[in-house]
Design a protein around this motif. Structure first.
Motif, PDB file in Angstrom:
ATOM      1  N   ILE A  75       0.744  -1.179  -0.060  1.00  0.00           N
ATOM      2  CA  ILE A  75       0.125  -0.103   0.047  1.00  0.00           C
ATOM      3  C   ILE A  75       0.667   1.095  -0.024  1.00  0.00           C
ATOM      4  N   TYR A  76       1.964   1.382   0.953  1.00  0.00           N
ATOM      5  CA  TYR A  76       2.659   2.685   1.096  1.00  0.00           C
ATOM      6  C   TYR A  76       3.274   3.079  -0.279  1.00  0.00           C
ATOM      7  N   PRO A  77       4.096   2.285  -1.062  1.00  0.00           N
ATOM      8  CA  PRO A  77       4.710   2.665  -2.172  1.00  0.00           C
ATOM      9  C   PRO A  77       3.640   2.951  -3.224  1.00  0.00           C
ATOM     10  N   THR A  78       2.602   2.155  -3.305  1.00  0.00           N
ATOM     11  CA  THR A  78       1.549   2.401  -4.190  1.00  0.00           C
ATOM     12  C   THR A  78       0.838   3.668  -4.043  1.00  0.00           C
ATOM     13  N   ILE A  79       0.473   3.952  -3.087  1.00  0.00           N
ATOM     14  CA  ILE A  79       0.232   5.269  -2.567  1.00  0.00           C
ATOM     15  C   ILE A  79       1.034   6.517  -2.885  1.00  0.00           C
ATOM     16  N   PHE A  80       2.171   6.044  -2.327  1.00  0.00           N
ATOM     17  CA  PHE A  80       3.151   7.220  -2.608  1.00  0.00           C
ATOM     18  C   PHE A  80       3.478   7.498  -4.170  1.00  0.00           C
ATOM     19  N   SER A  81       3.481   6.421  -4.985  1.00  0.00           N
ATOM     20  CA  SER A  81       4.061   6.436  -6.252  1.00  0.00           C
ATOM     21  C   SER A  81       2.728   7.316  -6.971  1.00  0.00           C
ATOM     22  N   LYS A  82       1.685   6.899  -6.363  1.00  0.00           N
ATOM     23  CA  LYS A  82       0.321   7.743  -7.025  1.00  0.00           C
ATOM     24  C   LYS A  82       0.490   9.094  -6.739  1.00  0.00           C
ATOM     25  N   GLU A  83       0.621   9.398  -5.395  1.00  0.00           N
ATOM     26  CA  GLU A  83       0.392  10.756  -4.890  1.00  0.00           C
ATOM     27  C   GLU A  83       1.708  11.647  -5.643  1.00  0.00           C
ATOM     28  N   ALA A  84       2.899  10.988  -5.686  1.00  0.00           N
ATOM     29  CA  ALA A  84       4.107  11.393  -6.342  1.00  0.00           C
ATOM     30  C   ALA A  84       3.821  11.722  -7.841  1.00  0.00           C
ATOM     31  N   ASN A  85       3.264  10.990  -8.436  1.00  0.00           N
ATOM     32  CA  ASN A  85       2.836  11.017  -9.731  1.00  0.00           C
ATOM     33  C   ASN A  85       2.115  12.165 -10.177  1.00  0.00           C
ATOM     34  N   THR A  86       1.043  12.203  -9.149  1.00  0.00           N
ATOM     35  CA  THR A  86       0.122  13.209  -9.264  1.00  0.00           C
ATOM     36  C   THR A  86       0.794  14.568  -9.217  1.00  0.00           C
ATOM     37  N   LEU A  87       1.490  14.677  -8.334  1.00  0.00           N
ATOM     38  CA  LEU A  87       2.224  15.853  -7.844  1.00  0.00           C
ATOM     39  C   LEU A  87       3.152  16.221  -9.009  1.00  0.00           C
ATOM     40  N   VAL A  88       3.922  15.289  -9.395  1.00  0.00           N
ATOM     41  CA  VAL A  88       4.999  15.760 -10.414  1.00  0.00           C
ATOM     42  C   VAL A  88       4.166  16.089 -11.763  1.00  0.00           C
ATOM     43  N   ALA A 124      11.747   3.889  -6.566  1.00  0.00           N
ATOM     44  CA  ALA A 124      12.601   2.857  -6.278  1.00  0.00           C
ATOM     45  C   ALA A 124      13.401   2.687  -5.072  1.00  0.00           C
ATOM     46  N   THR A 125      13.733   3.823  -4.414  1.00  0.00           N
ATOM     47  CA  THR A 125      14.728   4.189  -3.308  1.00  0.00           C
ATOM     48  C   THR A 125      13.733   3.675  -2.037  1.00  0.00           C
ATOM     49  N   ILE A 126      12.458   4.125  -2.327  1.00  0.00           N
ATOM     50  CA  ILE A 126      11.550   3.899  -1.128  1.00  0.00           C
ATOM     51  C   ILE A 126      11.197   2.418  -1.210  1.00  0.00           C
ATOM     52  N   TRP A 127      11.166   1.883  -2.331  1.00  0.00           N
ATOM     53  CA  TRP A 127      10.475   0.292  -2.390  1.00  0.00           C
ATOM     54  C   TRP A 127      11.979  -0.483  -1.784  1.00  0.00           C
ATOM     55  N   ARG A 128      13.237  -0.086  -2.054  1.00  0.00           N
ATOM     56  CA  ARG A 128      14.100  -0.840  -1.348  1.00  0.00           C
ATOM     57  C   ARG A 128      14.170  -0.413   0.032  1.00  0.00           C
ATOM     58  N   LEU A 129      14.029   0.757   0.321  1.00  0.00           N
ATOM     59  CA  LEU A 129      14.136   0.897   1.856  1.00  0.00           C
ATOM     60  C   LEU A 129      12.784   0.068   2.574  1.00  0.00           C
ATOM     61  N   ILE A 130      11.815   0.061   2.025  1.00  0.00           N
ATOM     62  CA  ILE A 130      10.764  -0.750   2.655  1.00  0.00           C
ATOM     63  C   ILE A 130      10.898  -2.132   2.617  1.00  0.00           C
ATOM     64  N   LEU A 131      11.508  -2.614   1.558  1.00  0.00           N
ATOM     65  CA  LEU A 131      12.152  -3.900   1.427  1.00  0.00           C
ATOM     66  C   LEU A 131      13.089  -4.227   2.540  1.00  0.00           C
ATOM     67  N   ILE A 132      13.931  -3.376   2.645  1.00  0.00           N
ATOM     68  CA  ILE A 132      14.957  -3.777   3.821  1.00  0.00           C
ATOM     69  C   ILE A 132      14.403  -3.601   5.091  1.00  0.00           C
ATOM     70  N   ILE A 133      13.407  -2.582   5.444  1.00  0.00           N
ATOM     71  CA  ILE A 133      12.900  -2.596   6.801  1.00  0.00           C
ATOM     72  C   ILE A 133      11.927  -3.828   6.736  1.00  0.00           C
ATOM     73  N   GLY A 134      11.251  -4.225   6.134  1.00  0.00           N
ATOM     74  CA  GLY A 134      10.301  -5.456   5.834  1.00  0.00           C
ATOM     75  C   GLY A 134      11.069  -6.555   6.187  1.00  0.00           C
ATOM     76  N   LEU A 135      12.229  -6.831   5.462  1.00  0.00           N
ATOM     77  CA  LEU A 135      13.164  -7.989   6.068  1.00  0.00           C
ATOM     78  C   LEU A 135      13.762  -7.949   7.186  1.00  0.00           C
ATOM     79  N   ILE A 136      14.116  -6.838   7.728  1.00  0.00           N
ATOM     80  CA  ILE A 136      14.671  -6.603   9.182  1.00  0.00           C
ATOM     81  C   ILE A 136      13.424  -7.054  10.036  1.00  0.00           C
ATOM     82  N   SER A 137      12.262  -6.293  10.082  1.00  0.00           N
ATOM     83  CA  SER A 137      11.328  -6.454  10.951  1.00  0.00           C
ATOM     84  C   SER A 137      10.740  -8.044  10.779  1.00  0.00           C
TER      85      SER A 137
END
Lengths: 593, 355
Positions: A35-48, A284-297
């Motif tokens: 959800i987070y990256p989807t919303i983020f990318s949607k928002e970001a795309n709209t913003l951009v 992409a950075t956010i995806w990576r970050l979230i993936l790392i956070i996800g793996l760690i958690s």
């Protein structure tokens, strides 16, 4: 469903806890990560997109302001040209023309031509100009368009200058007054394109971001980045195909936003190309970050849940171990569990239960012991009266026949016999005493049976210090006499020796012997506890089994028409005077339970 | 008869029920936004500050609202904003666009795009260039002939200044056989403004009048600008004004209010309205026929106006919409219809306001 249930039932508590926690965390993490990256990318795309639109708008507004300025100038000059007479008020009009071109640095020159291409008013053409005005594009194009400004593409063919600065020609058919008559003419305003170029540079379009101008014929009339290969080959055809609006495009993997809008009062379309690659990169950075956070958690969760579940189940495992010990008979096992409240309760209950079992067990053992003691006494007591009456009968008979010697011997032997039999109530006596006992018995019996048998007592003195139950040999010898002694003189042998932790006594009598079938019947009868028949040998057998357990046995063997031997085997236990029937050996204890 | 239901069946039924419930809740959410009615997007160039467009838009809403799913967006006098609305309409798969273009030169990409998307379009109020209209046969225009309004305005003026007499009647105040007039031009360089202005002048000239144009003021179609420009003119001690022609009503009303302040339009005989024979009366003629203008005609301030018939234009747009979306069930490609529908301007004045 059932298979799942079976699987679930097979799993350990620890596994269930771990799987549940990890499962929940996985679901939550998965939802988050989706959800987070989807919303983020949607928002970001709209913003951009909106930002890119804004930039495009800004540029177009800048251009529009500039174009409006030019149009206003033209309108003003048109008004001047039609309000004043170009011939009679030439100086006024000329001043207005030169003022407008001189005041604005971007205006190269302003000239009004009549429809034949002759200059009416405004700046003179360059000295080098030698062409036909009517053939100039700006001239005939404006004549074709009533009330519309013609904006040429940037070009270097200035009407006024010789150097090669880029200019654009703006022209329109206007009416002017000449000698009181309203006439039509073409107004030319030549502008330095540098100003428009600078207007575009004011806005930041990002790396490789640039601007293009496309006219109504889809011709690319200006490109701020002519060196960009992709601009001409990819973006320009793309922009043409889209007509207007905002459209994302990827150029060599770089995200660009193409905005196309018309420029008011012109037939131009301004195409701005924005670099918006930072957004996919950020995503992409956010995806990576979230993936790392996800793996760690996930790892942390697994570790914690394994820890928690093992903490919960460790006391349970201990409980199971203790239970296994109890299964093996270690009732004194105590649980020492520290842990959760519920498990403490379970442990306490378990301890209480174990204690209870132990108590019950010892009570059962006690009861069993009491029972056996009573039984043994009963068995021992069965012997005495039977033998005593017979012996006393014999003594009476001997006295009647005045066999004084025999009476003396017999009474002496009887006295010794009974003394040992009684043994101050003890059940266990030394082998030595047993030998004395059996000797006394045989002496008595030999006299009673009127010397019809001989006997040999061959007991190894080595085993004298060992203990035996009293009245073990006597019933067997009694049997041997009873079954072996007939009319002929028989021989009875009592042998005794020790062999590896056991004492072996063999009572042999000569005579007919027994068949194999008879032996088996006797043996079976002896070992069957339910069969209450038989007194002598069965009595002995039950006693040794009760007392010694598996370590003791009676065996019968026979050679027909020769002899019968009964072998008594008991464990070799040293005699101590304190030993009584109350203290039972370990072996006996185990076998009775 | 009691029917035997297997317990497992019951269980299954219970499970299926919420699923249906969810589906019933979700399906309208997904498909509910789409009504059966065709969707029509109306994009006036400006809604709030243009009374004519406002009344025309209201008319359209009234006529189309019931049969079609209407979306009306104010382009706020910006072609960029209008283009964004057009993109949105294309994205929402509108069935028809009714556009009042902000910049008539910028219409060509719109037509080309809509041609590709097969969405018919009706332009109104501002006529696209004829070469742009030729780009696609399903781009339509509904409007009025700009030069007609100028001609009608000239006819109305001619009624006040009879040519056959020695001078031009009572309103040729200085009796010089010329009409001293002021023109309020909508916008310098604006299509309609240029046509209206040049036509009215040309028509009057063709009738045989000699015009003394005191000033041609670009009033930007605006009441306020005209009010200020009129003030400037009066300050400059100009010649006596015999006629004021305005490209629209709003500017005419602005001029009237300024003149009223300067002592014109007095009700000398106290009959509740301004009489034409009063010395302080100046003939002013507008174009459009907005309600305020009609009020001012009734009160005698405004001599007359040329009605740009919003009701008639809305009716024509409605008919065209019906034709495009309802009547031709085989699709718009099957029939042909003229791309231009032009509605006549109408003269509006009251000969004798006392009646």
């Amino acid at each position: 469903m059932n298979r799942f249930k079976a699987l679930r039932d097979r799993l350990s508590i620890a596994a269930i806890i771990t799987i549940t926690i990890v499962g929940i965390v996985l679901v939550v993490l998965g939802l988050n990560m989706f959800i987070y990256p989807t919303i983020f990318s949607k928002e970001a795309n709209t913003l951009v997109k909106s930002q890119s639109k804004e930039i495009n708008k800004q540029i177009i507004f800048n251009y529009q302001r500039y174009i409006n300025d030019v149009i206003e100038t033209s309108n003003y000059l048109q008004q001047v040209s039609s309000s004043y007479d170009t011939e009679r008020d030439y100086s006024i009009i000329s001043q207005a023309y030169s003022l407008n071109s001189d005041m604005k640095e971007d205006v190269v020159g302003i000239t009004l031509f009549d429809l034949s291409g002759n200059r009416v008013v405004g700046r003179d053409l360059g000295i080098s100009y030698s062409g036909n005005i009517q053939h100039e594009e700006w001239f005939y194009q404006s004549i074709q368009r009533e009330n519309i400004f013609y904006f040429s593409a940037p070009h270097t063919q200035s009407m006024y200058q010789t150097h090669t600065e880029e200019v654009i020609s703006v022209s329109k058919v206007i009416s002017y007054k000449k000698r009181g008559f309203i006439r039509q003419g073409v107004l030319l305003i030549e502008l330095n394109f540098e100003v428009l170029r600078r207007l575009a540079e004011l806005t930041n379009l990002g790396h490789n971001g640039h601007l293009m101008i496309i006219n109504e014929e889809d011709a690319l009339i200006y490109n701020s980045a002519p060196e960009l290969q992709a601009s001409k080959e990819i973006i320009y055809p793309f922009a043409v195909s889209k007509f207007f609006g905002s459209h994302p495009i990827s150029v060599d993997g770089v995200a660009m936003m193409v905005n196309i809008n018309t420029l008011d009062n012109t037939r131009w379309r301004i195409v701005t190309v924005n670099n918006v690659n930072s957004i996919p990169m950020a995503i992409a950075t956010i995806w990576r970050l979230i993936l790392i956070i996800g793996l760690i958690s996930l790892v942390v969760t697994i570790a914690i849940s394994v820890g928690v579940s093992s903490r919960i189940t460790r006391p349970l495992k201990e409980l199971r171990r203790s239970m296994a010990k109890i299964e093996q008979g270690h009732f004194k096992t105590k649980l020492h569990i520290s842990g959760q409240k519920e498990l403490m309760v379970v442990a306490h209950a378990f301890n209480t239960m174990a204690e209870e079992i132990q108590l019950l067990m010892s009570r059962v053992i006690e009861e069993q012991r009491e029972k056996r003691k009573t039984e043994l006494r009963i068995l021992q007591n069965q012997i005495n009266p039977h033998f005593l009456y017979n012996t006393l009968d014999s003594i009476v008979w001997l006295a009647e026949h005045s066999r004084t010697e025999d009476v003396i011997t017999m009474v002496t032997a009887l006295a010794r016999f009974f003394r040992i039999s009684i043994s101050r109530g003890k059940s266990i006596i030394s082998v030595e005493n047993e030998v004395a006992h059996i000797t006394s018995y045989l002496v008595i019996q030999k006299i009673r049976y009127d010397q019809r048998f001989n006997y040999t007592i061959d007991i190894s003195p080595d085993i004298y210090p060992y203990s035996t139950m009293k009245l073990l040999l006597q019933p067997l010898v009694e049997n041997a006499i009873e079954h072996g002694v007939h009319d002929e003189t028989e021989h009875i042998t009592v042998k005794g020796y020790g062999r590896t932790d056991t004492l072996i006594f063999e009572i042999t009598n000569t005579g007919y012997g027994l068949t194999e079938e008879q032996i088996q019947r006797i043996d079976k009868n002896m070992r069957d506890p339910k069969n209450l028949e038989g007194v002598g040998m069965k009595n002995v057998y039950r006693r040794i089994k009760l007392y010694y357990g598996e370590g003791a046995d009676i065996r019968i063997e026979s050679e027909p028409d020769s002899h019968t031997t009964v072998t008594l085997i008991i464990p070799a236990l040293p005699f101590t005077s304190e030993k009584s029937i109350d203290t039972l050996s370990e072996g006996a204890k185990e076998s009775t339970i | 008869m009691k029917q035997f239901v297997h317990p497992k069946r019951l269980y299954k039924k219970r499970r299926v029920f919420p699923l249906f419930l969810i589906l019933f809740l979700i399906i309208p959410l997904i498909f509910g936004c789409k009504e059966d009615k065709p969707s029509v997007v109306i994009l006036p160039y400006l809604y709030k500050d243009d009374p004519f467009i406002q009344s025309l838009t209201d008319q359209l809403e009234l006529k189309l609202g019931e049969e079609y799913q209407l979306t009306i967006e104010d382009s706020m006098n910006s072609q960029i904003i209008q283009n964004e609305f057009i993109e949105e309409a294309i994205h929402n798969e509108a069935n028809l666009l009714i556009i009042n273009p902000v910049d008539r030169l910028g219409v060509y990409p719109i037509i080309r795009r809509l041609k590709e998307e097969h969405i018919p379009v009706i332009f109104y109020n501002r006529e696209p260039l004829s070469q742009d209209m030729e780009l696609w046969e399903h781009a339509y225009y509904v409007g009025a002939l700009a030069d007609q309004s100028g001609r009608i305005q000239a006819e109305m003026a001619a009624e006040l200044f009879p040519l056959e007499k020695e001078n031009l009647g009572p309103y040729d105040k200085n009796k010089d056989n010329k009409i001293q007039l002021i023109i309020f031009k909508g916008e310098q360089g604006h299509q309609d403004a240029e046509i209206r202005t040049s036509t009215v002048i040309q028509t009057l000239k063709d009738m045989g009048y000699t015009l003394d144009i005191i000033a041609t003021e670009p009033g930007n179609w605006s009441y306020l600008t005209a009010y200020e420009l009129m003030g400037n003119l009066l300050d400059n001690n100009i010649k006596e004004i015999e006629l004021i022609l305005s490209n629209n009503d709003a500017m005419a009303l602005g001029a009237i209010d300024q003149l009223k302040q300067e002592g014109y339009f007095l009700d000398s005989n106290n009959n509740g309205r301004i009489d034409k024979d009063d010395d302080t009366w100046i003939p002013i003629i507008g174009i459009d026929g907005i309600p305020e203008a009609v009020e001012h005609i009734k009160s005698g301030h405004l001599y007359g106006t040329v009605i740009n018939d919003s009701v008639q234009q809305a009716e024509e747009i409605y008919k065209l919409t019906q034709y495009l979306l309802t009547e031709s069930s085989e699709g718009i490609e099957s029939q042909k219809r003229a791309q231009h529908t032009l509605v006549d301007y109408k003269m509006f004045r009251i000969e004798d306001p006392s009646k």
